[in-house]
Design a protein around this motif. Structure first.
Motif, PDB file in Angstrom:
ATOM      1  N   ALA A 103       4.341  14.294 -11.350  1.00 40.65           N
ATOM      2  CA  ALA A 103       4.939  14.334 -12.757  1.00 40.65           C
ATOM      3  C   ALA A 103       4.014  15.160 -13.879  1.00 40.65           C
ATOM      4  CB  ALA A 103       5.264  13.140 -13.386  1.00 40.65           C
ATOM      5  N   PHE A 104       2.590  15.069 -13.408  1.00 41.76           N
ATOM      6  CA  PHE A 104       1.640  15.593 -14.517  1.00 41.76           C
ATOM      7  C   PHE A 104       1.169  17.008 -13.940  1.00 41.76           C
ATOM      8  CE2 PHE A 104       1.598  11.153 -15.900  1.00 41.76           C
ATOM      9  CZ  PHE A 104       1.910  11.419 -17.304  1.00 41.76           C
ATOM     10  N   SER A 105       1.610  17.455 -12.725  1.00 37.30           N
ATOM     11  CA  SER A 105       0.993  18.750 -12.185  1.00 37.30           C
ATOM     12  C   SER A 105       1.884  19.656 -12.984  1.00 37.30           C
ATOM     13  CB  SER A 105       1.261  18.757 -10.862  1.00 37.30           C
ATOM     14  OG  SER A 105       2.394  18.656 -10.319  1.00 37.30           O
ATOM     15  N   ALA A 106       1.196  21.049 -12.956  1.00 34.01           N
ATOM     16  CA  ALA A 106       1.972  22.171 -13.300  1.00 34.01           C
ATOM     17  C   ALA A 106       2.688  22.629 -12.128  1.00 34.01           C
ATOM     18  CB  ALA A 106       0.898  23.115 -13.951  1.00 34.01           C
ATOM     19  N   ASP A 107       4.157  22.947 -12.189  1.00 33.26           N
ATOM     20  CA  ASP A 107       4.692  23.117 -11.140  1.00 33.26           C
ATOM     21  C   ASP A 107       5.353  24.526 -11.313  1.00 33.26           C
ATOM     22  OD1 ASP A 107       6.522  22.823 -13.415  1.00 33.26           O
ATOM     23  OD2 ASP A 107       8.241  22.012 -12.116  1.00 33.26           O
ATOM     24  N   ARG A 108       4.768  25.393 -12.106  1.00 35.22           N
ATOM     25  CA  ARG A 108       4.938  26.850 -12.304  1.00 35.22           C
ATOM     26  C   ARG A 108       4.135  27.530 -11.476  1.00 35.22           C
ATOM     27  NH1 ARG A 108       4.150  28.247 -18.269  1.00 35.22           N
ATOM     28  NH2 ARG A 108       3.194  29.994 -17.127  1.00 35.22           N
ATOM     29  N   THR A 109       4.391  28.593 -11.061  1.00 37.97           N
ATOM     30  CA  THR A 109       3.750  29.498 -10.118  1.00 37.97           C
ATOM     31  C   THR A 109       2.821  30.201 -11.154  1.00 37.97           C
ATOM     32  OG1 THR A 109       5.489  29.933  -8.695  1.00 37.97           O
ATOM     33  CG2 THR A 109       3.801  31.528  -8.592  1.00 37.97           C
ATOM     34  N   PRO A 110       1.563  30.415 -10.992  1.00 39.72           N
ATOM     35  CA  PRO A 110       0.599  31.302 -11.860  1.00 39.72           C
ATOM     36  C   PRO A 110       1.124  32.628 -11.937  1.00 39.72           C
ATOM     37  CG  PRO A 110      -0.533  30.173  -9.930  1.00 39.72           C
ATOM     38  CD  PRO A 110       0.773  30.120  -9.665  1.00 39.72           C
ATOM     39  N   GLU A 111       0.955  33.085 -13.208  1.00 43.00           N
ATOM     40  CA  GLU A 111       1.449  34.431 -13.354  1.00 43.00           C
ATOM     41  C   GLU A 111       1.013  35.670 -12.546  1.00 43.00           C
ATOM     42  OE1 GLU A 111      -1.363  36.111 -17.069  1.00 43.00           O
ATOM     43  OE2 GLU A 111       0.561  35.501 -17.534  1.00 43.00           O
ATOM     44  N   ALA A 125       1.756   9.444  -5.806  1.00 42.41           N
ATOM     45  CA  ALA A 125       2.151  10.610  -5.808  1.00 42.41           C
ATOM     46  C   ALA A 125       2.937  11.063  -6.822  1.00 42.41           C
ATOM     47  CB  ALA A 125       2.835  10.723  -4.132  1.00 42.41           C
ATOM     48  N   MET A 126       3.864  10.224  -7.105  1.00 43.66           N
ATOM     49  CA  MET A 126       4.984  10.549  -8.116  1.00 43.66           C
ATOM     50  C   MET A 126       4.348  10.745  -9.564  1.00 43.66           C
ATOM     51  SD  MET A 126       8.068   7.850  -7.010  1.00 43.66           S
ATOM     52  CE  MET A 126       9.257   8.261  -8.783  1.00 43.66           C
ATOM     53  N   VAL A 173       0.939  -1.273   0.106  1.00 51.11           N
ATOM     54  CA  VAL A 173       0.012   0.014   0.055  1.00 51.11           C
ATOM     55  C   VAL A 173       0.902   1.315   0.191  1.00 51.11           C
ATOM     56  CG1 VAL A 173      -1.757   1.264   1.276  1.00 51.11           C
ATOM     57  CG2 VAL A 173      -2.055  -1.283   0.875  1.00 51.11           C
ATOM     58  N   LEU A 174       1.826   1.215   0.809  1.00 50.24           N
ATOM     59  CA  LEU A 174       2.865   2.473   0.796  1.00 50.24           C
ATOM     60  C   LEU A 174       3.764   2.727  -0.583  1.00 50.24           C
ATOM     61  CD1 LEU A 174       4.418   1.990   4.412  1.00 50.24           C
ATOM     62  CD2 LEU A 174       3.020   4.010   3.684  1.00 50.24           C
ATOM     63  N   ILE A 175       3.953   1.698  -1.107  1.00 45.08           N
ATOM     64  CA  ILE A 175       4.617   1.498  -2.559  1.00 45.08           C
ATOM     65  C   ILE A 175       3.701   2.041  -3.297  1.00 45.08           C
ATOM     66  CG2 ILE A 175       5.817   0.348  -4.416  1.00 45.08           C
ATOM     67  CD1 ILE A 175       7.128  -1.419  -2.233  1.00 45.08           C
ATOM     68  N   LEU A 176       2.488   1.672  -3.480  1.00 46.35           N
ATOM     69  CA  LEU A 176       1.280   2.010  -4.092  1.00 46.35           C
ATOM     70  C   LEU A 176       1.042   3.586  -4.196  1.00 46.35           C
ATOM     71  CD1 LEU A 176      -0.678   1.132  -6.644  1.00 46.35           C
ATOM     72  CD2 LEU A 176      -2.294   0.819  -4.708  1.00 46.35           C
TER      73      LEU A 176
END
Length: 145
Positions: free
Chosen positions: A23-31, A18-19, A10-13
């Motif tokens: 990976a697919f989230s926008a890591d930029r700060t909104p303008e 989370a990874m 469960v922890l590995i899943l």
């Protein structure tokens, strides 16, 4: 032993999920929250502009002040005029500028006067580079504590 293996799986899943999300989230700060670089020329222009406005406020020259406002008939502008008159009764200086990349661009001009009051003027620049005043607020040292 079986419970430890299930907990580990469960922890590995969860770590894998989370990874993937990261990976697919926008890591930029909104303008609208991203500060932009201020050039020395802009800083000089801002110092000159706010110096003119505080001078008009000190002298009580409302008509001259209104010519530099985004909307001189706005109620917020009138309250900003009175706040700036009160703030400008003591000598003040520009201590910094914050400008965000959001459109339309708004600049925050940070001021401090000799009584220790801290003021913030919100201004914007038109396409031609001309400054327009939007609003002004200030905080006394007692309110700041």
């Amino acid at each position: 032993m079986a419970t430890i293996k299930k907990t580990g799986m469960v922890l590995i899943l969860l770590l894998g999920v989370a990874m993937v999300i990261h990976a697919f989230s926008a890591d930029r700060t909104p303008e609208e929250f991203r500060l932009r670089e201020i050039t020395e020329e802009e800083h000089s222009d801002a110092r000159k502009f706010i110096g003119e406005l505080t001078g008009y406020a000190r002298k009580g020259a409302a008509a001259n002040f209104a010519r530099h406002c985004e909307d001189a008939r706005n109620r917020k502008t009138a309250s900003s005029w009175y706040a700036m008159r009160k703030f400008s009764s003591a000598e003040s200086k520009l201590t910094g500028i914050s400008s965000y990349e959001a459109d339309p661009e708004r600049c925050r001009l940070h001021l401090e006067n000799t009584r220790g009051e801290i003021g913030t003027a919100i201004c914007r620049r038109e396409n031609g580079g001309k400054w327009k005043f939007v609003s002004f607020t200030f905080v006394t040292p007692e309110e700041n504590e």
